[in-house]
Design a protein around this motif. Structure first.
Motif, PDB file in Angstrom:
ATOM      1  N   LEU A  81       4.804  10.163 -54.890  1.00 10.85           N
ATOM      2  CA  LEU A  81       5.247  11.532 -54.255  1.00 10.85           C
ATOM      3  C   LEU A  81       6.901  11.824 -54.284  1.00 10.85           C
ATOM      4  N   VAL A 103      12.741  19.415 -46.497  1.00 13.55           N
ATOM      5  CA  VAL A 103      12.097  19.714 -45.122  1.00 13.55           C
ATOM      6  C   VAL A 103      13.279  19.910 -44.321  1.00 13.55           C
ATOM      7  N   SER A 163       5.919  17.335 -44.250  1.00 10.17           N
ATOM      8  CA  SER A 163       5.966  15.852 -44.072  1.00 10.17           C
ATOM      9  C   SER A 163       4.761  15.444 -43.736  1.00 10.17           C
ATOM     10  N   VAL A 213       8.050   6.679 -53.728  1.00 14.16           N
ATOM     11  CA  VAL A 213       8.111   7.981 -53.047  1.00 14.16           C
ATOM     12  C   VAL A 213       9.757   8.395 -53.311  1.00 14.16           C
ATOM     13  N   LEU A 216       5.765  17.416 -52.930  1.00 11.30           N
ATOM     14  CA  LEU A 216       5.611  18.023 -51.661  1.00 11.30           C
ATOM     15  C   LEU A 216       6.833  18.750 -51.150  1.00 11.30           C
ATOM     16  N   HIS A 239      14.346  10.099 -43.544  1.00 14.57           N
ATOM     17  CA  HIS A 239      13.631  10.100 -44.597  1.00 14.57           C
ATOM     18  C   HIS A 239      12.393   9.321 -44.254  1.00 14.57           C
ATOM     19  N   ILE A 288       9.214  13.998 -51.684  1.00 13.97           N
ATOM     20  CA  ILE A 288       8.895  14.868 -50.564  1.00 13.97           C
ATOM     21  C   ILE A 288      10.327  15.433 -50.582  1.00 13.97           C
ATOM     22  N   GLU A 289      10.325  16.788 -50.579  1.00 17.31           N
ATOM     23  CA  GLU A 289      11.771  17.620 -50.673  1.00 17.31           C
ATOM     24  C   GLU A 289      11.684  18.734 -49.627  1.00 17.31           C
ATOM     25  N   GLY A 292      10.541  12.989 -43.313  1.00 22.36           N
ATOM     26  CA  GLY A 292       9.924  12.996 -44.518  1.00 22.36           C
ATOM     27  C   GLY A 292       8.616  12.283 -44.207  1.00 22.36           C
ATOM     28  N   PHE A 347      12.575  10.582 -51.807  1.00 24.47           N
ATOM     29  CA  PHE A 347      12.989  11.685 -50.771  1.00 24.47           C
ATOM     30  C   PHE A 347      14.239  12.489 -50.780  1.00 24.47           C
TER      31      PHE A 347
END
Length: 112
Positions: free
Chosen positions: A28, A33, A14, A57, A10, A66, A30-31, A43, A59
């Motif tokens: 996941l 942002v 967020s 996950v 993703l 995060h 999550i990057e 995040g 981050f």
């Protein structure tokens, strides 16, 4: 949807969980942002929620926290990776990866 052994990426977005119950965020990455801005997005934000599980996950390059958790109960963070390297901030290191306020949280096998 999750596929065995896969991690879904993703980018630039967020999760904001507010007033929810029984939520699992799993497998996941999550990057990116808003990494160049100060406090411009978490995040994952968990607020006034219960029974939230954030598991496996990663981050990376997150502007603000995060995972930030406020006024929530029975929240678990397990097997997550919080990469605090951010070349856009002073010292190239993120100083506030997690914030927990007035909450009941379990942290298990996370890596900072």
């Amino acid at each position: 949807m999750s596929v065995q052994g896969w991690t879904f990426l993703l980018v630039g977005a967020s999760f904001a969980l507010s007033g929810v119950k029984n939520v699992i965020i799993r497998q996941l990455a999550i990057e990116d942002v808003n990494p160049g801005l100060v406090e411009a997005g978490d995040g994952v934000t968990v607020n006034n929620s219960s029974h939230v599980w954030i598991d496996h996950v990663t981050f990376k390059l997150i502007s603000d926290g995060h995972v930030d958790i406020q006024n929530s109960q029975n929240t678990t963070l397990s097997w997550n990776r919080f990469d605090g390297v951010n070349p856009a901030v002073c010292g190239s290191q993120h100083h506030y990866t997690n914030m927990v306020q007035d909450s009941q949280v379990t942290l298990h096998h996370n890596f900072w």
